[in-house]
Scaffold this motif. Structure first.
Motif, PDB file in Angstrom:
ATOM      1  N   UNK A   1       1.562   9.423  -7.226  1.00  0.00           N
ATOM      2  CA  UNK A   1       1.910   8.314  -6.329  1.00  0.00           C
ATOM      3  C   UNK A   1       1.826   7.008  -7.114  1.00  0.00           C
ATOM      4  N   UNK A   2       2.842   6.153  -6.932  1.00  0.00           N
ATOM      5  CA  UNK A   2       2.877   4.914  -7.718  1.00  0.00           C
ATOM      6  C   UNK A   2       3.605   3.816  -6.956  1.00  0.00           C
ATOM      7  N   UNK A   3       3.273   2.571  -7.318  1.00  0.00           N
ATOM      8  CA  UNK A   3       3.951   1.392  -6.777  1.00  0.00           C
ATOM      9  C   UNK A   3       4.298   0.461  -7.923  1.00  0.00           C
ATOM     10  N   UNK A   4       5.509  -0.084  -7.888  1.00  0.00           N
ATOM     11  CA  UNK A   4       5.861  -1.166  -8.801  1.00  0.00           C
ATOM     12  C   UNK A   4       6.273  -2.379  -7.981  1.00  0.00           C
ATOM     13  N   UNK A   5       5.989  -3.570  -8.528  1.00  0.00           N
ATOM     14  CA  UNK A   5       6.447  -4.831  -7.953  1.00  0.00           C
ATOM     15  C   UNK A   5       7.253  -5.542  -9.023  1.00  0.00           C
ATOM     16  N   UNK A   6       8.538  -5.728  -8.761  1.00  0.00           N
ATOM     17  CA  UNK A   6       9.455  -6.321  -9.746  1.00  0.00           C
ATOM     18  C   UNK A   6       9.400  -5.574 -11.076  1.00  0.00           C
ATOM     19  N   UNK A   7       9.259  -4.240 -10.989  1.00  0.00           N
ATOM     20  CA  UNK A   7       9.225  -3.394 -12.169  1.00  0.00           C
ATOM     21  C   UNK A   7       7.875  -3.253 -12.823  1.00  0.00           C
ATOM     22  N   UNK A   8       6.880  -4.022 -12.396  1.00  0.00           N
ATOM     23  CA  UNK A   8       5.523  -3.950 -12.962  1.00  0.00           C
ATOM     24  C   UNK A   8       4.706  -2.897 -12.215  1.00  0.00           C
ATOM     25  N   UNK A   9       4.131  -1.960 -12.950  1.00  0.00           N
ATOM     26  CA  UNK A   9       3.337  -0.894 -12.337  1.00  0.00           C
ATOM     27  C   UNK A   9       2.046  -1.468 -11.769  1.00  0.00           C
ATOM     28  N   UNK A  10       1.820  -1.260 -10.482  1.00  0.00           N
ATOM     29  CA  UNK A  10       0.619  -1.763  -9.821  1.00  0.00           C
ATOM     30  C   UNK A  10      -0.313  -0.635  -9.374  1.00  0.00           C
ATOM     31  N   UNK A  11       0.256   0.445  -8.839  1.00  0.00           N
ATOM     32  CA  UNK A  11      -0.546   1.591  -8.407  1.00  0.00           C
ATOM     33  C   UNK A  11      -0.038   2.827  -9.129  1.00  0.00           C
TER      34      UNK A  11
ATOM     35  N   UNK B   1       0.854  -1.191   0.000  1.00  0.00           N
ATOM     36  CA  UNK B   1       0.000   0.000   0.000  1.00  0.00           C
ATOM     37  C   UNK B   1       0.888   1.238   0.000  1.00  0.00           C
ATOM     38  N   UNK B   2       1.050   1.880  -1.140  1.00  0.00           N
ATOM     39  CA  UNK B   2       1.796   3.144  -1.205  1.00  0.00           C
ATOM     40  C   UNK B   2       0.991   4.236  -0.522  1.00  0.00           C
ATOM     41  N   UNK B   3       1.654   4.977   0.369  1.00  0.00           N
ATOM     42  CA  UNK B   3       0.936   6.029   1.088  1.00  0.00           C
ATOM     43  C   UNK B   3       1.827   7.244   1.327  1.00  0.00           C
ATOM     44  N   UNK B   4       1.192   8.399   1.348  1.00  0.00           N
ATOM     45  CA  UNK B   4       1.834   9.632   1.789  1.00  0.00           C
ATOM     46  C   UNK B   4       1.750   9.692   3.311  1.00  0.00           C
ATOM     47  N   UNK B   5       2.906   9.878   3.952  1.00  0.00           N
ATOM     48  CA  UNK B   5       2.943  10.005   5.414  1.00  0.00           C
ATOM     49  C   UNK B   5       3.151  11.466   5.796  1.00  0.00           C
ATOM     50  N   UNK B   6       2.318  11.944   6.697  1.00  0.00           N
ATOM     51  CA  UNK B   6       2.451  13.276   7.295  1.00  0.00           C
ATOM     52  C   UNK B   6       3.270  13.133   8.562  1.00  0.00           C
ATOM     53  N   UNK B   7       4.257  14.002   8.751  1.00  0.00           N
ATOM     54  CA  UNK B   7       5.037  14.018   9.991  1.00  0.00           C
ATOM     55  C   UNK B   7       4.770  15.349  10.694  1.00  0.00           C
ATOM     56  N   UNK B   8       4.234  15.267  11.898  1.00  0.00           N
ATOM     57  CA  UNK B   8       3.863  16.464  12.625  1.00  0.00           C
ATOM     58  C   UNK B   8       5.103  17.192  13.139  1.00  0.00           C
ATOM     59  N   UNK B   9       5.025  18.544  13.151  1.00  0.00           N
ATOM     60  CA  UNK B   9       6.132  19.356  13.612  1.00  0.00           C
ATOM     61  C   UNK B   9       5.825  20.179  14.850  1.00  0.00           C
TER      62      UNK B   9
ATOM     63  N   UNK C   1       8.651  -1.033  -4.942  1.00  0.00           N
ATOM     64  CA  UNK C   1       9.099   0.352  -4.975  1.00  0.00           C
ATOM     65  C   UNK C   1       7.890   1.277  -4.869  1.00  0.00           C
ATOM     66  N   UNK C   2       7.921   2.145  -3.889  1.00  0.00           N
ATOM     67  CA  UNK C   2       6.885   3.152  -3.674  1.00  0.00           C
ATOM     68  C   UNK C   2       7.498   4.506  -4.005  1.00  0.00           C
ATOM     69  N   UNK C   3       6.835   5.250  -4.875  1.00  0.00           N
ATOM     70  CA  UNK C   3       7.359   6.549  -5.289  1.00  0.00           C
ATOM     71  C   UNK C   3       6.259   7.592  -5.229  1.00  0.00           C
ATOM     72  N   UNK C   4       6.518   8.662  -4.488  1.00  0.00           N
ATOM     73  CA  UNK C   4       5.620   9.807  -4.452  1.00  0.00           C
ATOM     74  C   UNK C   4       6.406  11.018  -4.930  1.00  0.00           C
ATOM     75  N   UNK C   5       5.783  11.787  -5.784  1.00  0.00           N
ATOM     76  CA  UNK C   5       6.419  12.956  -6.369  1.00  0.00           C
ATOM     77  C   UNK C   5       7.073  13.820  -5.287  1.00  0.00           C
ATOM     78  N   UNK C   6       8.313  14.219  -5.518  1.00  0.00           N
ATOM     79  CA  UNK C   6       9.130  15.072  -4.638  1.00  0.00           C
ATOM     80  C   UNK C   6       9.714  14.357  -3.433  1.00  0.00           C
ATOM     81  N   UNK C   7       9.343  13.086  -3.218  1.00  0.00           N
ATOM     82  CA  UNK C   7       9.756  12.393  -2.001  1.00  0.00           C
ATOM     83  C   UNK C   7      10.735  11.255  -2.248  1.00  0.00           C
TER      84      UNK C   7
END
Length: 301
Positions: free
Chosen positions: A217-227, A143-151, A284-290
């Motif tokens: 936001x995207x996820x790949x498994x063994x190079x295959x795009x899933x999300x 499950x690819x997710x954006x995590x918020x970190x409180x400051x 691999x989980x990838x979110x833009x800028x992160x």
């Protein structure tokens, strides 16, 4: 600013990611005495000290890069052994079914209120670390997710001010053992196996991310795009989530909020097409800028 935590002699150390490599903060600060006392040396200190810590790190980064001398404080990322980019959160709070198309793919009703559950610190692991697939499950899902970190401490904050309390954002893979998750009406068991929250590689400050509802936001498994989606598909946006949670509990610096996953998880496929994670799979989980969060699944022995 992109901050990293890496291991040296089995202890966590703070780094700053630059185009020239990773600045080892403790080594760089020791090279210039005027920075030695002012610069925080752990990610938790940075989060707790907020703007003052960021300003001190910016001054150190500028002097280090302008000096023309790398000595021992500039490292290649490939040389690092990463730690979780937030090492000791007080709370790990999760929001379920928070992408419209994900709710639809699982035939779930669109939530009226955020669905809130939690994870624990035992689930934290790092970019590049292997994740052990527990022997008690045969249905581990990504499950690819954006995590918020409180400051900043947040209690009863209005939605329009909520993002002012956020330190930054990072990638997280909210791994889920579906057979354990739905064994009872409580999701906790399927969410809290060891290593089920890979976090990183970077903690990126809020000013560098900008609008958290405009990130691919995207996820790949063994190079295959899933999300492949966008945070714009969230049902409850980041500001709304922070505000909602703050009306029920005090959020503290370093607390992490997982904001839900988009469509494309294994559970959303027709049953005949479901291929849950196996030993050897590279996720691999990838979110833009992160950046890109990478972990290999391994069997429990």
């Amino acid at each position: 600013m992109k901050l990293v935590t890496f291991l040296r002699d089995d202890a966590p150390h703070l780094g700053i990611r630059t185009e020239r490599g990773i600045i080892d903060v403790s080594v760089a600060a020791a090279a210039w005495q005027e920075h030695k006392q002012a610069v925080p040396e752990t990610i938790m200190e940075v989060i707790e000290q907020g703007d003052a810590a960021i300003e001190a790190l910016q001054r150190l980064e500028h002097q280090a890069l302008a000096s023309g001398e790398t000595k021992d404080w500039l490292m290649e990322e490939s040389q690092l052994t990463y730690a979780p980019c937030v090492t000791n959160p007080g709370k790990i709070i999760c929001i379920g079914l928070n992408y419209r198309r994900h709710a639809e793919e699982t035939n779930s009703p669109i939530p009226v209120y955020p669905i809130v559950f939690n994870k624990f610190n035992n689930t934290l692991t790092a970019h590049g670390s292997d994740v052990v697939l527990p022997a008690v499950s045969t249905q581990v899902d990504y499950e690819a997710e954006l995590a918020i970190v409180m400051g900043r401490a947040a209690k009863n904050v209005p939605e329009e001010e909520a993002l002012d309390y956020v330190f930054g954002y990072c990638n997280v893979n909210d791994l889920s053992a579906r057979d354990l998750q739905f064994r009872t009406g409580q999701w906790l068991l399927g969410k809290t196996c060891d290593g089920f929250s890979p976090l990183g590689p970077y903690l990126v400050t809020a000013d560098e991310v900008g609008d958290p509802q405009r990130l691919a936001i995207r996820t790949t498994v063994n190079g295959e795009l899933r999300q492949h989606s966008s945070t714009s598909d969230m049902i409850f946006g980041c500001g709304e989530i922070v505000s909602y949670l703050s009306r029920h509990m005090t959020l503290l610096p370093g607390d992490i909020i997982l904001t839900g996953t988009p469509e494309g998880v294994v559970m959303g496929y027709p049953e005949a097409e479901q291929q849950y994670l196996q030993a050897g799979d590279l996720v691999e989980v990838e979110i833009e800028k992160l950046g890109v969060l990478t972990n290999r699944m391994v069997a429990e022995v």
